[in-house]
Scaffold this active site. Structure first.
Site, short mmCIF file in Angstrom:
data_model
loop_
_atom_site.label_atom_id
_atom_site.label_comp_id
_atom_site.label_asym_id
_atom_site.label_seq_id
_atom_site.Cartn_x
_atom_site.Cartn_y
_atom_site.Cartn_z
N ASP A 1 0.85 -1.19 0.00
CA ASP A 1 0.00 0.00 0.00
C ASP A 1 0.88 1.23 0.00
OD1 ASP A 1 -2.04 2.05 0.83
OD2 ASP A 1 -3.27 0.28 1.15
N ASP B 1 3.83 1.93 -4.45
CA ASP B 1 3.08 2.80 -5.34
C ASP B 1 2.89 2.03 -6.64
OD1 ASP B 1 2.12 4.68 -7.11
OD2 ASP B 1 3.76 6.10 -6.83
N ASN C 1 -5.94 -5.13 -5.81
CA ASN C 1 -7.06 -4.36 -5.30
C ASN C 1 -6.85 -2.85 -5.35
OD1 ASN C 1 -9.60 -4.02 -3.53
ND2 ASN C 1 -7.98 -3.06 -2.29
N TYR D 1 -13.74 6.26 -14.71
CA TYR D 1 -13.68 5.10 -13.81
C TYR D 1 -14.19 3.84 -14.52
CZ TYR D 1 -14.43 2.20 -9.68
OH TYR D 1 -14.40 1.17 -8.76
N LYS E 1 -12.22 0.25 -15.34
CA LYS E 1 -12.68 -1.05 -14.86
C LYS E 1 -13.08 -1.97 -16.02
CE LYS E 1 -11.89 -0.42 -10.54
NZ LYS E 1 -10.84 -1.21 -9.85
#
Length: 258
Positions: free
Chosen positions: A44, A60, A87, A152, A156
């Protein structure tokens, strides 16, 4: 062995990395995998809030050097990698006219190329695993047109196609690749959007109503689906985008009272 004990032990000995695993859906996924016996490394950009039972690595996903170092560190700490949960990602609002080129490139770099970077770095380790699995966090936005989510949704949609391509590329190496498609989830990002709305309560009510079961999806529900896809008990599940959306994608209910 009982079904409950099988569930608790199904990932014993497996080693997982979870990007974006310090908070929100990622944290729920990391907890669920660990509860089922896996050793987990969190990758993370900010690991300060990560569960201390996991191995934390600052990462990153928009930067190849950062990804390569974090994946190598996780593999060294755990003695290998069996499961990759891609994720990490960011949100975006607006129509195609509302974000400039730099924002398009930034979001696609994180949400799509970031998954490719992590997967690429992990592949040598996955090839050594007898239970290798990759799970990509996709979205209902990949398969349903949502207003004010052009960028977005594009990112996806690319994740969905990437998942299928990777599943085809790596199935003969024994690496399964699947995705999970959450509906609107009750995450910190959604919380910030609701707080910034002119009518936060009305916005929450609208987002709850968008799912046929009348509420937003929980992080733990998404984590349960990810655990299913990553589990060696799901060895014949490959190239699947599993919807966790209260029926939003597939159901067409009549209005209440009609």
């Amino acid at each position: 062995m009982s079904t409950a004990n099988m569930s608790a032990a199904e990932m014993t000995g497996l080693r997982a990395i979870v990007t974006g695993g310090a908070s929100g859906i990622g944290a729920a996924i990391a907890t669920t995998l660990a509860d089922r016996g896996a050793v987990v490394s969190i990758l993370d950009i900010n690991t300060s809030a990560a569960d201390p039972r996991h191995h934390p690595f600052t990462c990153d996903v928009s930067n190849t050097e950062s990804v390569d170092a974090a994946v190598a560190g996780a593999a060294s700490a755990m003695g290998g990698i069996d499961i990759v949960i891609n994720n990490a990602g960011i949100g975006a609002q607006g129509t195609v006219a509302d974000n400039d080129d730099d924002e398009w490139l930034r979001v696609l770099n994180i949400n799509v190329v970031g998954m490719a970077r992590v997967s690429r770095a992990a592949l040598p380790h996955l090839r050594q695993s007898a239970s290798a699995a990759i799970v990509n966090t996709c979205s209902i936005a990949a398969t349903a047109g949502l207003p004010q989510r052009a960028l977005y949704s594009a990112s996806k949609g690319a994740v969905y196609s990437l998942t299928l391509a990777m599943a085809a590329d790596h199935i003969r190496e024994g690496i399964r690749v699947n995705a999970v498609n959450p509906g609107t989830a009750d995450t910190p990002w959604i919380g910030r959007l609701m707080d910034a709305a002119e009518d936060p309560a009305g916005e929450r009510a609208a987002l709850n109503a968008r799912q046929p079961h009348g509420r937003m999806v929980s992080a733990n529900e998404v984590a349960g689906a990810v655990a299913y896809l990553a589990s060696p008990l799901s060895g014949s599940t490959n190239g699947v985008a599993l919807a966790v959306d209260g029926g939003m994608q597939g159901l067409r209910l009549r209005p209440v009272g009609s």
